[in-house]
Design a protein around this motif. Sequence first.
Motif, PDB file in Angstrom:
ATOM      1  N   LEU A  65      16.556  23.906 -53.930  1.00 55.43           N
ATOM      2  CA  LEU A  65      18.153  23.042 -53.877  1.00 55.43           C
ATOM      3  C   LEU A  65      17.328  21.490 -53.533  1.00 55.43           C
ATOM      4  CD1 LEU A  65      20.585  25.764 -54.181  1.00 55.43           C
ATOM      5  CD2 LEU A  65      19.433  24.378 -56.480  1.00 55.43           C
ATOM      6  N   PRO A  66      18.112  20.816 -53.472  1.00 55.69           N
ATOM      7  CA  PRO A  66      18.771  19.328 -52.966  1.00 55.69           C
ATOM      8  C   PRO A  66      18.797  19.923 -51.232  1.00 55.69           C
ATOM      9  CG  PRO A  66      19.056  18.899 -54.528  1.00 55.69           C
ATOM     10  CD  PRO A  66      18.540  20.085 -53.968  1.00 55.69           C
ATOM     11  N   ALA A  67      19.190  20.731 -50.577  1.00 57.49           N
ATOM     12  CA  ALA A  67      19.501  21.530 -49.743  1.00 57.49           C
ATOM     13  C   ALA A  67      17.702  21.883 -48.690  1.00 57.49           C
ATOM     14  CB  ALA A  67      20.241  21.799 -48.801  1.00 57.49           C
ATOM     15  N   ASP A  68      17.209  22.832 -49.380  1.00 57.28           N
ATOM     16  CA  ASP A  68      16.041  23.460 -48.925  1.00 57.28           C
ATOM     17  C   ASP A  68      15.145  21.898 -48.451  1.00 57.28           C
ATOM     18  OD1 ASP A  68      17.875  25.457 -49.464  1.00 57.28           O
ATOM     19  OD2 ASP A  68      17.326  25.512 -51.445  1.00 57.28           O
ATOM     20  N   ALA A  69      15.335  21.650 -49.744  1.00 56.67           N
ATOM     21  CA  ALA A  69      13.666  20.234 -49.456  1.00 56.67           C
ATOM     22  C   ALA A  69      13.839  19.438 -49.304  1.00 56.67           C
ATOM     23  CB  ALA A  69      13.978  19.419 -50.657  1.00 56.67           C
ATOM     24  N   THR A 230      28.007  25.948 -42.893  1.00 52.75           N
ATOM     25  CA  THR A 230      29.220  25.427 -43.542  1.00 52.75           C
ATOM     26  C   THR A 230      29.460  25.695 -45.293  1.00 52.75           C
ATOM     27  OG1 THR A 230      29.130  22.849 -44.123  1.00 52.75           O
ATOM     28  CG2 THR A 230      29.640  24.281 -41.511  1.00 52.75           C
ATOM     29  N   GLY A 231      28.625  26.244 -45.997  1.00 52.94           N
ATOM     30  CA  GLY A 231      28.115  25.924 -47.494  1.00 52.94           C
ATOM     31  C   GLY A 231      29.323  24.644 -48.013  1.00 52.94           C
ATOM     32  N   VAL A 232      29.167  23.397 -47.613  1.00 54.44           N
ATOM     33  CA  VAL A 232      29.547  21.980 -48.179  1.00 54.44           C
ATOM     34  C   VAL A 232      28.246  22.265 -49.160  1.00 54.44           C
ATOM     35  CG1 VAL A 232      29.427  19.891 -47.840  1.00 54.44           C
ATOM     36  CG2 VAL A 232      30.660  21.062 -46.358  1.00 54.44           C
ATOM     37  N   LEU A 233      26.568  22.501 -48.606  1.00 62.31           N
ATOM     38  CA  LEU A 233      25.444  21.638 -49.742  1.00 62.31           C
ATOM     39  C   LEU A 233      24.914  23.710 -50.359  1.00 62.31           C
ATOM     40  CD1 LEU A 233      23.903  19.108 -48.069  1.00 62.31           C
ATOM     41  CD2 LEU A 233      24.716  19.299 -50.207  1.00 62.31           C
ATOM     42  N   PRO A 234      25.353  23.913 -51.403  1.00 65.33           N
ATOM     43  CA  PRO A 234      24.059  25.326 -51.262  1.00 65.33           C
ATOM     44  C   PRO A 234      22.625  25.467 -51.315  1.00 65.33           C
ATOM     45  CG  PRO A 234      24.477  23.967 -53.024  1.00 65.33           C
ATOM     46  CD  PRO A 234      25.128  23.284 -52.587  1.00 65.33           C
ATOM     47  N   THR A 235      22.390  27.104 -50.803  1.00 61.41           N
ATOM     48  CA  THR A 235      20.855  26.157 -50.625  1.00 61.41           C
ATOM     49  C   THR A 235      20.289  27.942 -51.091  1.00 61.41           C
ATOM     50  OG1 THR A 235      19.377  27.403 -49.068  1.00 61.41           O
ATOM     51  CG2 THR A 235      21.890  28.225 -48.100  1.00 61.41           C
ATOM     52  N   GLY A 236      19.182  28.235 -51.458  1.00 61.62           N
ATOM     53  CA  GLY A 236      18.547  28.959 -52.739  1.00 61.62           C
ATOM     54  C   GLY A 236      17.373  29.476 -51.759  1.00 61.62           C
ATOM     55  N   ILE A 237      16.891  29.041 -50.769  1.00 59.29           N
ATOM     56  CA  ILE A 237      15.245  28.824 -49.965  1.00 59.29           C
ATOM     57  C   ILE A 237      14.881  30.525 -49.296  1.00 59.29           C
ATOM     58  CG2 ILE A 237      15.832  28.512 -47.849  1.00 59.29           C
ATOM     59  CD1 ILE A 237      13.268  26.824 -47.241  1.00 59.29           C
ATOM     60  N   ALA A 238      16.326  31.034 -49.234  1.00 63.76           N
ATOM     61  CA  ALA A 238      15.666  33.372 -49.188  1.00 63.76           C
ATOM     62  C   ALA A 238      14.997  33.452 -50.526  1.00 63.76           C
ATOM     63  CB  ALA A 238      16.855  33.357 -49.132  1.00 63.76           C
ATOM     64  N   HIS A 239      16.000  33.164 -51.824  1.00 68.66           N
ATOM     65  CA  HIS A 239      15.067  33.513 -53.426  1.00 68.66           C
ATOM     66  C   HIS A 239      13.953  32.335 -53.902  1.00 68.66           C
ATOM     67  CE1 HIS A 239      18.317  36.274 -51.958  1.00 68.66           C
ATOM     68  NE2 HIS A 239      19.521  36.024 -51.956  1.00 68.66           N
ATOM     69  N   ALA A 240      14.193  31.178 -52.899  1.00 71.74           N
ATOM     70  CA  ALA A 240      12.891  30.749 -53.928  1.00 71.74           C
ATOM     71  C   ALA A 240      11.634  31.028 -54.173  1.00 71.74           C
ATOM     72  CB  ALA A 240      12.659  28.829 -53.343  1.00 71.74           C
TER      73      ALA A 240
END
Length: 329
Positions: A65-69, A230-240
């Motif tokens: 996701l953008p936050a991960d990048a 804080t959950g404002v931006l979602p992240t998926g790096i743990a499952h990427a």
Amino acid sequence: MVATHTTRATVPPDAAGPRAGHPGRRGLSPRLSPQAEGLLALLVTVAIWAAFALSARALSASSLLPADAALLRFGVPLVVLFPALWRRRRRIAAVRPGAAAKIICGAGVPFFLAAMHGGALTSAAFVGSIVPGMVPLFVSAIMIRRGHGVPRGTQTAGLALIAAGVAALVWRYVVPVDTDVLAGSGILLVASGLWALYTVGLREVDLDPVGSIGLLCLPSFAVIAVLVLTGVLPTGIAHAAGSDIALFLVVQGLGVGLCAGLLYAFAIRRLGAERSSVVGSLSPVAVVLLAIPLLGETPTLAVLVGVPLITAGVVLANRRPRPEVPADA
């Protein structure tokens, strides 16, 4: 990204300009001339800039996701440069708040998220052309507002070509209206304006390239980390997918975040800002050519017309106007 020299105010993106520090006094290789070293460094930088545009488009198809990048983009340089940044901590902390805000907002989280989102809605060609191409126009507007005078000579022609090139890119999406592409183009224009702010801000700080990278990445990483926690931006790096993480780590973290700034500063010291900017203007062309085999994008007529216009405009906008000769000379 492309350096700008418009209305005496511009410095290259991702570099502290001609007065930047010394990336290496011994050069890249004892067998190469200074000019060859500068050209080699610049060509690598152009490839990195092209990779940024391609990754902005590829992000929508990846498991990140953008936050991960963003975490990779701003976090990796901090890890790699930590000892050097620690030695520069006092100089970084001494930067005036106004100049620091221009750099942090102009190339930090707001710029990154705008470029990524705009790329997801358009194409790599749009990212590689609109974001760097419009920088000279935005910088000129900032400098005029500051009272530094208006562009003249070839600079004026260059700015006109840039505007015409961007118009050529988006005209076919106006009738019939393609809301996604038009919205993405607007977001990319915002990203370009932010980068122009960053470009101007770099001129106001007295930091070498390493210090400039630290000033940008430290608060940007802190902001994106808070937004994720804080959950404002979602992240998926743990499952990427590991391949996606590795790709963005290399391209965004090591490439854009670390190498581009250092190499471009080195190229400017070897070639000068004007020659560097001319070669750097090939970045949009490189993006279009690389997007064909890597992303399967087929250049449209609008791209084939708009990209050359923007490239030529950037070259002209970066040319220094000839000094005026007195009438009685």
